[in-house]
Design a protein around this motif. Structure first.
Motif, PDB file in Angstrom:
ATOM      1  N   ASP A 261       0.802  -1.235   0.000  1.00 14.46           N
ATOM      2  CA  ASP A 261       0.000   0.000   0.000  1.00 14.46           C
ATOM      3  C   ASP A 261       0.827   1.274   0.000  1.00 14.46           C
ATOM      4  N   GLU A 262       2.166   1.157   0.058  1.00  6.10           N
ATOM      5  CA  GLU A 262       2.941   2.381   0.239  1.00  6.10           C
ATOM      6  C   GLU A 262       3.643   2.837  -1.040  1.00  6.10           C
ATOM      7  N   ALA A 263       4.035   4.098  -1.041  1.00  7.58           N
ATOM      8  CA  ALA A 263       4.833   4.663  -2.128  1.00  7.58           C
ATOM      9  C   ALA A 263       5.942   5.488  -1.498  1.00  7.58           C
ATOM     10  N   LYS A 264       7.042   5.671  -2.240  1.00  5.25           N
ATOM     11  CA  LYS A 264       8.242   6.303  -1.683  1.00  5.25           C
ATOM     12  C   LYS A 264       8.507   7.623  -2.393  1.00  5.25           C
ATOM     13  N   LEU A 265       8.863   8.630  -1.629  1.00  4.90           N
ATOM     14  CA  LEU A 265       9.232   9.933  -2.223  1.00  4.90           C
ATOM     15  C   LEU A 265      10.616  10.323  -1.734  1.00  4.90           C
ATOM     16  N   THR A 266      11.420  10.905  -2.642  1.00  8.92           N
ATOM     17  CA  THR A 266      12.743  11.397  -2.241  1.00  8.92           C
ATOM     18  C   THR A 266      12.896  12.834  -2.705  1.00  8.92           C
ATOM     19  N   ILE A 267      13.409  13.669  -1.806  1.00 12.00           N
ATOM     20  CA  ILE A 267      13.767  15.038  -2.202  1.00 12.00           C
ATOM     21  C   ILE A 267      15.301  15.062  -2.176  1.00 12.00           C
ATOM     22  N   ASP A 302      29.016  18.928  -0.367  1.00 13.46           N
ATOM     23  CA  ASP A 302      28.507  20.273  -0.647  1.00 13.46           C
ATOM     24  C   ASP A 302      27.464  20.745   0.367  1.00 13.46           C
ATOM     25  N   GLY A 303      27.293  19.971   1.482  1.00 14.53           N
ATOM     26  CA  GLY A 303      26.363  20.396   2.533  1.00 14.53           C
ATOM     27  C   GLY A 303      24.902  20.131   2.214  1.00 14.53           C
ATOM     28  N   THR A 304      24.623  19.315   1.197  1.00 14.90           N
ATOM     29  CA  THR A 304      23.228  18.957   0.920  1.00 14.90           C
ATOM     30  C   THR A 304      22.992  17.491   1.296  1.00 14.90           C
ATOM     31  N   THR A 305      21.730  17.136   1.387  1.00 12.17           N
ATOM     32  CA  THR A 305      21.391  15.763   1.740  1.00 12.17           C
ATOM     33  C   THR A 305      20.192  15.298   0.923  1.00 12.17           C
ATOM     34  N   ASP A 306      19.936  13.955   0.967  1.00 16.95           N
ATOM     35  CA  ASP A 306      18.726  13.394   0.348  1.00 16.95           C
ATOM     36  C   ASP A 306      17.818  12.917   1.477  1.00 16.95           C
ATOM     37  N   PHE A 307      16.535  13.116   1.316  1.00 15.89           N
ATOM     38  CA  PHE A 307      15.582  12.794   2.365  1.00 15.89           C
ATOM     39  C   PHE A 307      14.469  11.954   1.725  1.00 15.89           C
ATOM     40  N   THR A 308      14.234  10.739   2.271  1.00 19.05           N
ATOM     41  CA  THR A 308      13.255   9.829   1.658  1.00 19.05           C
ATOM     42  C   THR A 308      12.216   9.413   2.687  1.00 19.05           C
ATOM     43  N   PHE A 309      10.977   9.300   2.277  1.00 19.76           N
ATOM     44  CA  PHE A 309       9.938   8.793   3.188  1.00 19.76           C
ATOM     45  C   PHE A 309       8.843   8.091   2.388  1.00 19.76           C
ATOM     46  N   THR A 310       8.015   7.315   3.121  1.00 22.76           N
ATOM     47  CA  THR A 310       6.919   6.618   2.443  1.00 22.76           C
ATOM     48  C   THR A 310       5.574   7.130   2.949  1.00 22.76           C
ATOM     49  N   VAL A 311       4.584   7.061   2.050  1.00 21.88           N
ATOM     50  CA  VAL A 311       3.209   7.448   2.383  1.00 21.88           C
ATOM     51  C   VAL A 311       2.279   6.374   1.778  1.00 21.88           C
ATOM     52  N   HIS A 312       1.014   6.428   2.115  1.00 23.21           N
ATOM     53  CA  HIS A 312       0.055   5.514   1.487  1.00 23.21           C
ATOM     54  C   HIS A 312      -0.004   5.825  -0.015  1.00 23.21           C
ATOM     55  N   ARG A 313      -0.129   4.765  -0.836  1.00 26.86           N
ATOM     56  CA  ARG A 313      -0.153   4.981  -2.302  1.00 26.86           C
ATOM     57  C   ARG A 313      -1.235   5.947  -2.738  1.00 26.86           C
ATOM     58  N   ASN A 314      -2.373   5.912  -2.053  1.00 29.86           N
ATOM     59  CA  ASN A 314      -3.462   6.830  -2.435  1.00 29.86           C
ATOM     60  C   ASN A 314      -3.071   8.292  -2.237  1.00 29.86           C
ATOM     61  N   LEU A 316       0.005   9.467  -2.809  1.00 27.43           N
ATOM     62  CA  LEU A 316       1.253   9.794  -3.514  1.00 27.43           C
ATOM     63  C   LEU A 316       1.159  11.078  -4.343  1.00 27.43           C
ATOM     64  N   SER A 317       0.106  11.226  -5.147  1.00 26.90           N
ATOM     65  CA  SER A 317       0.113  12.383  -6.054  1.00 26.90           C
ATOM     66  C   SER A 317       0.027  13.684  -5.263  1.00 26.90           C
ATOM     67  N   LYS A 318      -0.790  13.668  -4.201  1.00 21.75           N
ATOM     68  CA  LYS A 318      -0.908  14.869  -3.371  1.00 21.75           C
ATOM     69  C   LYS A 318       0.444  15.165  -2.688  1.00 21.75           C
ATOM     70  N   ALA A 319       1.077  14.111  -2.150  1.00 22.25           N
ATOM     71  CA  ALA A 319       2.351  14.284  -1.438  1.00 22.25           C
ATOM     72  C   ALA A 319       3.420  14.818  -2.398  1.00 22.25           C
ATOM     73  N   ARG A 320       3.398  14.327  -3.623  1.00 22.29           N
ATOM     74  CA  ARG A 320       4.397  14.764  -4.606  1.00 22.29           C
ATOM     75  C   ARG A 320       4.211  16.249  -4.939  1.00 22.29           C
ATOM     76  N   GLU A 321       2.969  16.631  -5.082  1.00 21.61           N
ATOM     77  CA  GLU A 321       2.653  18.047  -5.340  1.00 21.61           C
ATOM     78  C   GLU A 321       3.230  18.937  -4.225  1.00 21.61           C
ATOM     79  N   VAL A 322       2.962  18.525  -2.975  1.00 22.79           N
ATOM     80  CA  VAL A 322       3.433  19.308  -1.822  1.00 22.79           C
ATOM     81  C   VAL A 322       4.964  19.365  -1.822  1.00 22.79           C
ATOM     82  N   LEU A 323       5.582  18.206  -2.107  1.00 21.45           N
ATOM     83  CA  LEU A 323       7.040  18.125  -2.034  1.00 21.45           C
ATOM     84  C   LEU A 323       7.723  18.946  -3.138  1.00 21.45           C
TER      85      LEU A 323
END
Ligand code: ADP
Ligand code: ASP
Ligand code: MG
Length: 411
Positions: A261-267, A302-314, A316-323
């Motif tokens: 049920d989950e999906a993964k997002l990375t910034i 260079d002082g930057t990082t990657d940040f990853t988290f999971t949310v419910h698949r339903n 995902l599109s809203k979370a991606r928009e926010v991110l």
């Protein structure tokens, strides 16, 4: 004599023949003199059918009307079972959630039970009647119909058992108990005679849909004896044990749960300053999106990082928009997402007293060339996020690594 609350799931009441079969079972208990309260689901497939109808009208169906709609499935089965009991010479009366007065909050489609009025049920039981209650539904303060989330009839069953101080709440379903993992995925999965309440809570929350998590929470809170059994085969099923002593001789791992049920997002490439995690996750929370597993990498030169988290698949599109918006504000390099992931978890109170459980898990997955994308642990569970394609392979590998295919000694 005892008071039993028995809940029968969708497959168990999936046809007239099956409803007649449930009536035979309930009648046999009643004939032994037990007081009986029966909670039913809708016929299998019915709730999905109703949801599908709503989706054909509104892209995001109105939550209040959705509850009016999906609660009808259970109203059909309770009436039919009461008729079948009467045909057999047993007095019975069916009630919707609102009629029993299962009072909930007003969070449509995921309401929580607040109180249950037992008076009417007690009167019926005293008169020798079988009480048949629609699962999955209640009513809010204003008289609106509410529902309790998918699988919510389990919670109705346990909540009624708590309110009536029943001898036992029995969840009758299409498998003969709780298994080491979903027996439809691993043939050699073994039925457990007992599972501790804590383990069942983890299994349910990590994806084993044999019991709704809120039902398990309710059973723990109100100390309701809870058992999962088959509608179609005789047997003792699985007791969800509230007895702490049961933890004494536990295997390292008791079960394996999984979900898709989950999906993964990375910034990627976010400036790694204090407060960055909050700047990323607070806007996600503000949209009522729940975050599960979180990983922040160590800073690059260079002082930057990657940040990853999971949310419910339903979500995902809203979370991606926010991110995407947050990435712009923070000056991050890019946002990427993946919805083809799965979470696999090993669960066991025995982990508390054993070392190396994590390394055994990781090496078993490594031997099958399954790459671990994220890891999260708690005292009695370890979860990993992997590519969804390898889910079944991973579950089988772990089932064998932790020797779960061996028949258990009787407890
Ligand atoms: P019901 O309609 O009776 O509520 P569900 O479909 O909700 O039934 O739950 C029963 C199903 O749960 C089983 O058919 C099985 O595929 C699945 N399941 C997942 N994990 C487990 C497990 N660890 N033990 C038993 N069943 C499991
Ligand atoms: N009928 C509802 C569902 O399918 C509730 C339940 O069966 O527990 O989710
Ligand atoms: Mg269910």
């Amino acid at each position: 004599m005892s008071l039993f609350v028995q809940k029968y799931g969708g497959t168990s009441v999936g046809s007239i023949e099956r409803i007649e079969g449930v009536a035979d079972k309930v009648a046999a208990f009643r004939a032994q003199g037990h007081d009986m309260v029966v909670v039913l689901s809708a016929m299998s497939g019915e709730t999905n059918r109703l949801i599908d109808l709503a989706n054909q009208i509104q892209e995001k169906p109105d939550p209040r009307e959705m509850d009016v709609l999906v609660s009808t499935g259970e109203q059909v089965t309770i009436a039919l079972l009461s008729m079948a009991l009467k045909k057999r010479g047993y007095d019975a009366c069916s009630y919707t959630g609102g009629q029993v007065k299962i009072l909930t909050d007003n969070a449509h489609t995921k309401a929580r039970i607040q109180s249950i009025d037992v008076e009417r049920m007690r009167r019926d039981l005293d008169a020798g009647r079988v009480v048949v209650v629609a699962g999955f539904q209640g009513v809010d303060d204003d008289g609106n119909i509410t529902t309790l989330g998918r699988g919510g009839s389990d919670t109705t069953g346990v909540a009624l058992a708590a309110a009536l101080d029943a001898t036992e709440c029995q969840i009758y379903t299409d498998v003969d108990g709780v298994y080491t993992t979903d027996p439809r995925v691993v043939d050699s999965a073994q039925r457990l005679d007992r599972i501790t309440f804590e383990e069942m809570l983890e299994m349910a929350s990590l994806g084993s849909k044999v019991l709704q998590i809120r039902a398990v929470e309710f059973a723990g809170k109100y100390k309701v004896p809870l058992r999962v059994l088959s509608t179609f085969e005789a047997g003792e099923g699985t007791l969800i044990s509230l007895d702490e002593d049961d933890e004494m001789e536990q295997p390292v791992v008791s079960g394996i749960a999984f979900n898709r049920d989950e999906a993964k997002l990375t910034i990627r490439g976010v400036p790694d300053n204090p407060g960055v995690a909050c700047k990323i996750l607070a806007p996600i929370g503000a949209e009522n999106i729940e975050v599960d597993v979180i990983v922040q990498n160590i800073s690059a030169v260079d002082g930057t990082t990657d940040f990853t988290f999971t949310v419910h698949r339903n979500d995902l599109s809203k979370a991606r928009e926010v991110l995407e918006r947050v990435a712009g504000e923070l000056g991050a390099r890019e946002v990427v997402s993946d919805d083809k992931i799965a979470k696999v978890s090993i669960v066991g109170v025995g982990m508390r007293s054993h070392a190396n459980v994590a390394s055994r898990m990781f090496s078993a997955l490594g031997e099958d060339n399954i790459n671990i994308q994220m890891i999260t642990t708690s005292e009695i569970k370890i979860s990993v996020i992997i590519d969804e394609r390898y889910l079944e392979l991973a579950v089988r590998a772990l089932h064998s690594e932790f020797e779960l295919s061996e028949p258990r000694a009787a407890s």
